[in-house]
Scaffold this motif. Structure first.
Motif, PDB file in Angstrom:
ATOM      1  N   LEU A 124      -5.482  -5.313   5.067  1.00 32.17           N
ATOM      2  CA  LEU A 124      -6.889  -5.674   5.155  1.00 32.17           C
ATOM      3  C   LEU A 124      -7.538  -5.604   3.766  1.00 32.17           C
ATOM      4  O   LEU A 124      -8.200  -6.530   3.326  1.00 32.17           O
ATOM      5  CB  LEU A 124      -7.596  -4.738   6.132  1.00 32.17           C
ATOM      6  N   LEU A 125      -7.331  -4.482   3.075  1.00 34.21           N
ATOM      7  CA  LEU A 125      -7.878  -4.231   1.727  1.00 34.21           C
ATOM      8  C   LEU A 125      -6.841  -3.474   0.907  1.00 34.21           C
ATOM      9  O   LEU A 125      -5.996  -2.782   1.464  1.00 34.21           O
ATOM     10  CB  LEU A 125      -9.135  -3.362   1.808  1.00 34.21           C
ATOM     11  N   PHE A 126      -6.954  -3.567  -0.404  1.00 37.32           N
ATOM     12  CA  PHE A 126      -6.094  -2.768  -1.271  1.00 37.32           C
ATOM     13  C   PHE A 126      -6.815  -2.509  -2.588  1.00 37.32           C
ATOM     14  O   PHE A 126      -7.678  -3.272  -3.001  1.00 37.32           O
ATOM     15  CB  PHE A 126      -4.720  -3.420  -1.509  1.00 37.32           C
ATOM     16  N   SER A 127      -6.447  -1.404  -3.245  1.00 41.32           N
ATOM     17  CA  SER A 127      -7.053  -1.053  -4.528  1.00 41.32           C
ATOM     18  C   SER A 127      -6.033  -0.265  -5.359  1.00 41.32           C
ATOM     19  O   SER A 127      -5.043   0.235  -4.820  1.00 41.32           O
ATOM     20  CB  SER A 127      -8.319  -0.213  -4.314  1.00 41.32           C
ATOM     21  N   PHE A 157      -2.402   5.220  -8.872  1.00 46.65           N
ATOM     22  CA  PHE A 157      -2.062   4.981  -7.474  1.00 46.65           C
ATOM     23  C   PHE A 157      -2.410   3.564  -7.036  1.00 46.65           C
ATOM     24  O   PHE A 157      -3.195   2.864  -7.668  1.00 46.65           O
ATOM     25  CB  PHE A 157      -2.764   5.980  -6.559  1.00 46.65           C
ATOM     26  N   ILE A 158      -1.790   3.192  -5.914  1.00 46.42           N
ATOM     27  CA  ILE A 158      -2.143   1.990  -5.172  1.00 46.42           C
ATOM     28  C   ILE A 158      -2.437   2.451  -3.753  1.00 46.42           C
ATOM     29  O   ILE A 158      -1.666   3.204  -3.164  1.00 46.42           O
ATOM     30  CB  ILE A 158      -1.001   0.951  -5.174  1.00 46.42           C
ATOM     31  N   SER A 159      -3.558   2.011  -3.222  1.00 48.22           N
ATOM     32  CA  SER A 159      -3.966   2.350  -1.867  1.00 48.22           C
ATOM     33  C   SER A 159      -4.097   1.057  -1.064  1.00 48.22           C
ATOM     34  O   SER A 159      -4.685   0.087  -1.543  1.00 48.22           O
ATOM     35  CB  SER A 159      -5.305   3.087  -1.901  1.00 48.22           C
ATOM     36  N   VAL A 160      -3.525   1.050   0.139  1.00 50.91           N
ATOM     37  CA  VAL A 160      -3.561  -0.137   0.990  1.00 50.91           C
ATOM     38  C   VAL A 160      -4.105   0.259   2.363  1.00 50.91           C
ATOM     39  O   VAL A 160      -3.656   1.241   2.954  1.00 50.91           O
ATOM     40  CB  VAL A 160      -2.157  -0.770   1.143  1.00 50.91           C
ATOM     41  N   GLN A 161      -5.082  -0.501   2.844  1.00 46.55           N
ATOM     42  CA  GLN A 161      -5.649  -0.283   4.166  1.00 46.55           C
ATOM     43  C   GLN A 161      -5.149  -1.409   5.084  1.00 46.55           C
ATOM     44  O   GLN A 161      -5.188  -2.580   4.706  1.00 46.55           O
ATOM     45  CB  GLN A 161      -7.180  -0.280   4.137  1.00 46.55           C
ATOM     46  N   PHE A 176       1.096  -4.539  -8.092  1.00 44.97           N
ATOM     47  CA  PHE A 176      -0.247  -4.612  -7.510  1.00 44.97           C
ATOM     48  C   PHE A 176      -0.707  -6.061  -7.400  1.00 44.97           C
ATOM     49  O   PHE A 176      -1.290  -6.463  -6.397  1.00 44.97           O
ATOM     50  CB  PHE A 176      -1.240  -3.805  -8.358  1.00 44.97           C
ATOM     51  N   SER A 177      -0.401  -6.861  -8.411  1.00 40.51           N
ATOM     52  CA  SER A 177      -0.829  -8.263  -8.401  1.00 40.51           C
ATOM     53  C   SER A 177      -0.090  -9.090  -7.348  1.00 40.51           C
ATOM     54  O   SER A 177      -0.529 -10.184  -7.006  1.00 40.51           O
ATOM     55  CB  SER A 177      -0.654  -8.886  -9.783  1.00 40.51           C
ATOM     56  N   LYS A 178       0.995  -8.576  -6.810  1.00 36.51           N
ATOM     57  CA  LYS A 178       1.743  -9.275  -5.762  1.00 36.51           C
ATOM     58  C   LYS A 178       1.191  -8.998  -4.363  1.00 36.51           C
ATOM     59  O   LYS A 178       1.557  -9.688  -3.411  1.00 36.51           O
ATOM     60  CB  LYS A 178       3.223  -8.885  -5.808  1.00 36.51           C
ATOM     61  N   SER A 195      -4.308   3.784   6.450  1.00 39.87           N
ATOM     62  CA  SER A 195      -4.424   3.733   4.998  1.00 39.87           C
ATOM     63  C   SER A 195      -3.222   4.453   4.405  1.00 39.87           C
ATOM     64  O   SER A 195      -2.897   5.568   4.822  1.00 39.87           O
ATOM     65  CB  SER A 195      -5.710   4.428   4.559  1.00 39.87           C
ATOM     66  N   CYS A 196      -2.534   3.816   3.459  1.00 42.42           N
ATOM     67  CA  CYS A 196      -1.372   4.414   2.809  1.00 42.42           C
ATOM     68  C   CYS A 196      -1.568   4.392   1.295  1.00 42.42           C
ATOM     69  O   CYS A 196      -2.182   3.471   0.753  1.00 42.42           O
ATOM     70  CB  CYS A 196      -0.098   3.658   3.167  1.00 42.42           C
ATOM     71  N   THR A 197      -1.020   5.405   0.632  1.00 41.47           N
ATOM     72  CA  THR A 197      -1.159   5.536  -0.811  1.00 41.47           C
ATOM     73  C   THR A 197       0.204   5.757  -1.453  1.00 41.47           C
ATOM     74  O   THR A 197       1.017   6.519  -0.945  1.00 41.47           O
ATOM     75  CB  THR A 197      -2.081   6.720  -1.156  1.00 41.47           C
ATOM     76  N   TRP A 198       0.411   5.080  -2.586  1.00 41.30           N
ATOM     77  CA  TRP A 198       1.599   5.244  -3.416  1.00 41.30           C
ATOM     78  C   TRP A 198       1.140   5.789  -4.750  1.00 41.30           C
ATOM     79  O   TRP A 198       0.125   5.356  -5.282  1.00 41.30           O
ATOM     80  CB  TRP A 198       2.282   3.896  -3.650  1.00 41.30           C
ATOM     81  N   GLY A 199       1.880   6.728  -5.343  1.00 37.28           N
ATOM     82  CA  GLY A 199       1.533   7.291  -6.645  1.00 37.28           C
ATOM     83  C   GLY A 199       0.962   8.683  -6.521  1.00 37.28           C
ATOM     84  O   GLY A 199       1.291   9.426  -5.597  1.00 37.28           O
ATOM     85  N   ASP A 200       0.084   9.028  -7.450  1.00 40.95           N
ATOM     86  CA  ASP A 200      -0.541  10.354  -7.457  1.00 40.95           C
ATOM     87  C   ASP A 200      -2.054  10.212  -7.619  1.00 40.95           C
ATOM     88  O   ASP A 200      -2.582   9.124  -7.461  1.00 40.95           O
ATOM     89  CB  ASP A 200       0.073  11.232  -8.564  1.00 40.95           C
TER      90      ASP A 200
END
Length: 84
Positions: A76-79, A65-69, A26-28, A56-61
């Protein structure tokens, strides 16, 4: 406990420990990264959706999870949530 059952439990533990959905990866993530760079880092997403050039894509459950827009093919954004 049979050898087969022990081997299966050990394999599950190893696979869980090797998850790419973690704080280190995530930090990368950086705004502006290409979608292909994110997939090289995290693998194929579990889920993606989008329209009109945004996605928007999501990895995990649902707990970890990690979500990337994306705008086009760039981050653009990630969380993230529950990362260790």
């Amino acid at each position: 406990m049979s050898f087969r059952r022990i081997a299966l439990v050990a394999l599950c533990i190893v696979l869980a420990a090797c998850s790419k959905v973690n704080q280190e990866n995530f930090s990368k993530l950086k705004t502006g990264m290409l979608k292909s760079e994110v997939e090289d880092l995290l693998g194929k997403p579990a889920e993606c959706s989008g329209a009109l050039g945004f996605s928007s894509c999501t990895w995990g459950d649902d707990k970890v999870f990690i979500s990337v827009q994306y705008a086009g093919d760039k981050v653009l954004l990630f969380s993230g949530q529950g990362l260790k």
